[in-house]
Design a protein around this motif. Structure first.
Motif, short mmCIF file in Angstrom:
data_model
loop_
_atom_site.label_atom_id
_atom_site.label_comp_id
_atom_site.label_asym_id
_atom_site.label_seq_id
_atom_site.Cartn_x
_atom_site.Cartn_y
_atom_site.Cartn_z
N THR A 212 7.52 -1.80 -61.44
CA THR A 212 8.07 -0.47 -61.67
C THR A 212 9.27 -0.17 -60.77
O THR A 212 9.87 0.91 -60.89
N ASP A 213 9.62 -1.08 -59.87
CA ASP A 213 10.72 -0.86 -58.92
C ASP A 213 12.06 -1.26 -59.53
O ASP A 213 12.21 -2.39 -60.02
N GLN A 214 13.02 -0.36 -59.47
CA GLN A 214 14.39 -0.72 -59.81
C GLN A 214 15.05 -1.25 -58.55
O GLN A 214 14.97 -0.63 -57.50
N VAL A 215 15.71 -2.40 -58.66
CA VAL A 215 16.35 -3.00 -57.49
C VAL A 215 17.86 -2.92 -57.62
O VAL A 215 18.40 -2.81 -58.73
N THR A 216 18.52 -2.98 -56.49
CA THR A 216 19.97 -3.06 -56.43
C THR A 216 20.35 -4.46 -55.99
O THR A 216 19.87 -4.94 -54.96
N VAL A 217 21.15 -5.13 -56.76
CA VAL A 217 21.54 -6.51 -56.48
C VAL A 217 22.78 -6.52 -55.59
O VAL A 217 23.81 -5.95 -55.96
N ILE A 218 22.67 -7.17 -54.44
CA ILE A 218 23.77 -7.21 -53.48
C ILE A 218 24.55 -8.52 -53.58
O ILE A 218 25.77 -8.55 -53.52
N SER B 64 18.23 -4.90 -52.56
CA SER B 64 17.55 -3.79 -51.89
C SER B 64 16.56 -3.19 -52.88
O SER B 64 16.81 -3.20 -54.09
N TYR B 65 15.45 -2.69 -52.34
CA TYR B 65 14.37 -2.23 -53.22
C TYR B 65 13.58 -1.13 -52.52
O TYR B 65 13.58 -1.04 -51.27
N PRO B 66 12.92 -0.26 -53.26
CA PRO B 66 12.15 0.83 -52.65
C PRO B 66 10.89 0.31 -51.98
O PRO B 66 10.19 -0.55 -52.51
#
Length: 374
Positions: free
Chosen positions: A68-74, A84-86
């Motif tokens: 269920t986590d949306q991640v940001t791809v660096i 990065s992830y919650p």
């Protein structure tokens, strides 16, 4: 003394040169950071938890990313990606296998010719949509879905789309042919009114030919496409209104056969038949359950049409307007030619004692209607 002065001057020159190199490198680093500032959002491909590591060797466990986590791809490499992830009430940064989020690290970029929905993962929930004119990178396939990278406000998303939508809106050569082979689906894209979308899409599709819809469905050019066309219009209208893929599938499943979709809706109690009939090809039998006077068609209804005069449906239309004792239907696979070249046309039908009929073609009778639960 002269030698001492020369040495000091040389040291000074070296220091200046070093400072310039440092400045240039800092500038390059700043420019690199700026050029990559657009964010890339996505969800993991699989529905199980993904292990996060604190090192690029992926040997030191650090945490977990949940489905269920949306991640940001660096950063993306062939083996690992930095994301990065919650994590509770904060955000953590770590490394995961690239295969956890991407089917491929690159691909071919196309310009979209229409709007279509995207999903968090193959078979997953709604994630957004690709707009007409977007530059979209096609990555890899998973089942009936294709992973893509497409632009959104502030950056990009990695997401999945139906492979049929990718084929039609991005890859298909139909978009490079004459203007009557495809049409602009965005006419009704802003509307949440499914019935208005159906009307707009149908009107805008007049003159298009069968190959467009056959490719969308995934069948060859010899397949009759009248039912495929009606299903396409209904499903696209719902997608443009923001319906989820699951909801679309439950309301209007994909069918290429008039008798089979009639059977589906009859089992739901949503098919209104003016006649009893039997289709020997599909082994579908239907009992008369109403009369033409006791059911008034609605916009979006699928019509079972008999074009041969044997009181067995062999054609499908979709209702786009109703006006008292007349109604307007859009129909694919009409006129002369092959199943791939026949066009989409619009016809008017009138109520008779037993059926709805076309005044310009006496053998055409609508002998039943399905009423999807839009």
């Amino acid at each position: 003394m002269k030698n001492s002065t020369k040495i000091r001057n040389k040291i000074f020159s070296i220091a200046v040169a070093f400072s310039m190199v440092v400045g240039i490198m800092a500038g390059l680093k700043l420019n690199s950071s700026t050029s990559g500032a657009a964010t890339r959002k996505c969800y993991t491909i699989n529905t199980y938890n993904t292990r996060v590591y604190s090192n690029t060797a992926l040997t030191r466990g650090y945490g977990w990313i949940y489905p269920t986590d949306q991640v940001t791809v660096i950063l993306v490499t062939g083996r690992y990606s930095k994301v990065s992830y919650p994590a509770g009430n904060r955000t953590k940064t770590g490394y995961i296998p690239t295969s956890a989020i991407l089917t491929a690290t690159g691909g071919t970029t196309y310009t979209s010719r229409g709007r279509f929905n995207t999903y968090k993962r193959d078979g997953g929930s709604y994630y957004g949509y690709v707009a007409n004119g977007d530059n979209v990178m096609v990555l890899g396939n998973r089942g009936n879905y294709t992973q893509i990278k497409y632009p959104v406000s502030g950056g990009y998303k990695y997401a999945f789309a139906l492979s049929s939508d990718v084929e039609i809106n991005l890859k298909s050569s139909q978009h490079e042919n004459s203007s009557n082979t495809t049409f602009d689906q965005t006419v009704s894209a802003a509307s949440g009114d499914v019935k208005q979308n159906i009307y707009n899409l149908a009107q805008n599709s007049v003159g298009t030919n069968g190959r467009f819809y056959q490719k969308w469905y995934g069948v060859n050019s010899a397949t009759p496409y009248c039912a495929i066309y009606a299903v396409y219009i209904a499903r696209t209208a719902m997608a443009n209104a923001g319906y989820s893929n699951e909801r679309i599938n439950s309301i209007v499943p994909k069918y290429a056969s008039t008798s089979l979709w009639a059977k589906y809706y009859n089992n739901l109690g949503r098919f209104y038949s003016f006649a009893s009939w039997y289709n020997s090809g599909t082994k579908v039998s239907m009992n008369k359950n109403t009369t033409v006077d006791s059911y008034t068609p609605n916009v979006g209804d699928l019509a079972a049409i008999d074009n041969s005069g044997d009181i067995t449906p062999d054609h499908t239309g979709i209702v786009i307007a109703v006006n008292g004792n007349s109604l307007t239907m859009a129909e694919g696979n009409t006129g002369y030619g092959t199943n791939a070249t026949r066009k989409v046309k619009i016809y008017t039908y009138y109520k008779s004692g037993s059926y709805w009929y076309r005044s310009d073609y006496s053998r055409a009778h609508a002998i039943g209607f399905a009423n999807p639960a839009y």
